[in-house]
Design a protein around this motif. Structure first.
Motif, PDB file in Angstrom:
ATOM      1  N   UNK A   1       6.851   7.604   2.334  1.00 43.98           N
ATOM      2  CA  UNK A   1       6.201   8.835   2.560  1.00 43.98           C
ATOM      3  C   UNK A   1       4.865   8.521   1.774  1.00 43.98           C
ATOM      4  N   UNK A   2       4.861   7.919   0.927  1.00 41.01           N
ATOM      5  CA  UNK A   2       3.343   7.948   0.221  1.00 41.01           C
ATOM      6  C   UNK A   2       2.590   7.101   1.006  1.00 41.01           C
ATOM      7  N   UNK A   3       3.296   5.874   1.460  1.00 40.92           N
ATOM      8  CA  UNK A   3       2.341   4.866   2.165  1.00 40.92           C
ATOM      9  C   UNK A   3       1.866   5.626   3.604  1.00 40.92           C
ATOM     10  N   UNK A   4       2.807   6.363   4.161  1.00 43.40           N
ATOM     11  CA  UNK A   4       2.582   6.792   5.490  1.00 43.40           C
ATOM     12  C   UNK A   4       1.805   8.234   5.431  1.00 43.40           C
ATOM     13  N   UNK A   5       1.234   8.445   4.245  1.00 41.36           N
ATOM     14  CA  UNK A   5       0.470   9.763   3.974  1.00 41.36           C
ATOM     15  C   UNK A   5      -1.010   9.677   4.203  1.00 41.36           C
TER      16      UNK A   5
ATOM     17  N   UNK B   1       5.098  -3.981   1.397  1.00 40.90           N
ATOM     18  CA  UNK B   1       3.650  -3.566   1.401  1.00 40.90           C
ATOM     19  C   UNK B   1       3.209  -3.476   2.708  1.00 40.90           C
ATOM     20  N   UNK B   2       2.494  -2.571   3.360  1.00 40.34           N
ATOM     21  CA  UNK B   2       1.842  -2.608   4.522  1.00 40.34           C
ATOM     22  C   UNK B   2       0.991  -3.845   5.058  1.00 40.34           C
ATOM     23  N   UNK B   3       1.016  -4.239   6.158  1.00 40.02           N
ATOM     24  CA  UNK B   3       0.393  -5.302   6.805  1.00 40.02           C
ATOM     25  C   UNK B   3      -1.005  -5.146   6.365  1.00 40.02           C
ATOM     26  N   UNK B   4      -1.493  -3.931   6.615  1.00 38.84           N
ATOM     27  CA  UNK B   4      -3.098  -3.735   6.369  1.00 38.84           C
ATOM     28  C   UNK B   4      -3.100  -3.181   5.074  1.00 38.84           C
ATOM     29  N   UNK B   5      -4.023  -3.881   4.279  1.00 38.34           N
ATOM     30  CA  UNK B   5      -4.434  -3.413   2.782  1.00 38.34           C
ATOM     31  C   UNK B   5      -5.500  -4.098   2.069  1.00 38.34           C
TER      32      UNK B   5
ATOM     33  N   UNK C   1      -8.960  -8.826   1.792  1.00 39.66           N
ATOM     34  CA  UNK C   1      -8.710  -8.100   3.145  1.00 39.66           C
ATOM     35  C   UNK C   1      -7.579  -8.342   3.969  1.00 39.66           C
ATOM     36  N   UNK C   2      -6.661  -7.360   4.316  1.00 40.62           N
ATOM     37  CA  UNK C   2      -5.567  -7.578   5.195  1.00 40.62           C
ATOM     38  C   UNK C   2      -5.888  -6.388   6.286  1.00 40.62           C
ATOM     39  N   UNK C   3      -6.514  -7.062   7.494  1.00 40.79           N
ATOM     40  CA  UNK C   3      -6.705  -5.949   8.699  1.00 40.79           C
ATOM     41  C   UNK C   3      -8.328  -5.745   8.629  1.00 40.79           C
ATOM     42  N   UNK C   4      -8.809  -5.265   9.915  1.00 39.86           N
ATOM     43  CA  UNK C   4     -10.161  -5.090  10.311  1.00 39.86           C
ATOM     44  C   UNK C   4     -11.057  -4.056   9.500  1.00 39.86           C
ATOM     45  N   UNK C   5     -10.338  -3.094   9.211  1.00 44.29           N
ATOM     46  CA  UNK C   5     -11.061  -2.130   8.500  1.00 44.29           C
ATOM     47  C   UNK C   5     -11.345  -2.372   6.737  1.00 44.29           C
TER      48      UNK C   5
END
Length: 151
Positions: A95-99, A115-119, A137-141
């Motif tokens: 719930x925290x990660x998806x918030x 852990x999420x893939x993007x972080x 970084x993991x992920x474009x953003x």
């Protein structure tokens, strides 16, 4: 990946402020490194940039502290004493990660499998008379955030 030499606590704070000013709702920042190297100082600096005025303390025994008084909610995890990733589900980690809050996870390497893939991962280690900070970084953003960080 980008590395910074942190001569003292002020450099650690500056790096945290730069990172904090680039974060967004739902961001995940993973902090790892030597004991006492500056993970909580980094979190305090990020929180300052989010407008959080509460005193930031490491949630070593509570696992997560919630800070709701800033521009974006901040969920500060310290998983140093976690025995397994399954324990994280008991406290509602998903719930925290998806918030829409920002999650900062100290000792995230312990729960790497969930852990999420993007972080954004930040490793702080002692080096000479200071510390070395490595941003991965993991992920474009997160790649964009790292590209723009300078101290």
């Amino acid at each position: 990946m980008k590395e910074f030499f942190l001569e003292n606590e002020e450099f650690t704070k500056k790096l945290g402020q730069k990172i904090g000013s680039s974060l967004f709702p739902g961001a995940v920042v993973c902090l790892n490194g030597d004991l006492g190297a500056g993970k909580t100082t980094m979190t305090k600096s990020i929180a300052q940039m989010l407008g959080i005025e509460e005193d930031i303390t490491s949630p070593t025994f509570t696992i997560v502290n919630e800070y709701m008084d800033g521009n974006i909610p901040l969920y500060h995890f310290d998983v140093y004493r976690i025995g397994s990733s399954e324990e994280m589900y008991e406290i509602g980690f998903e719930e925290y990660i998806d918030s829409k809050g920002i999650c900062i996870i100290e000792w995230s390497n312990i729960i790497e499998d969930i852990l999420p893939k993007d972080r954004l991962e930040l490793l702080i280690t002692y080096e000479n008379e200071g510390r070395m900070a490595r941003l991965t970084p993991y992920g474009d953003i997160y790649e964009k955030i790292v590209e723009e960080v300078e101290i």
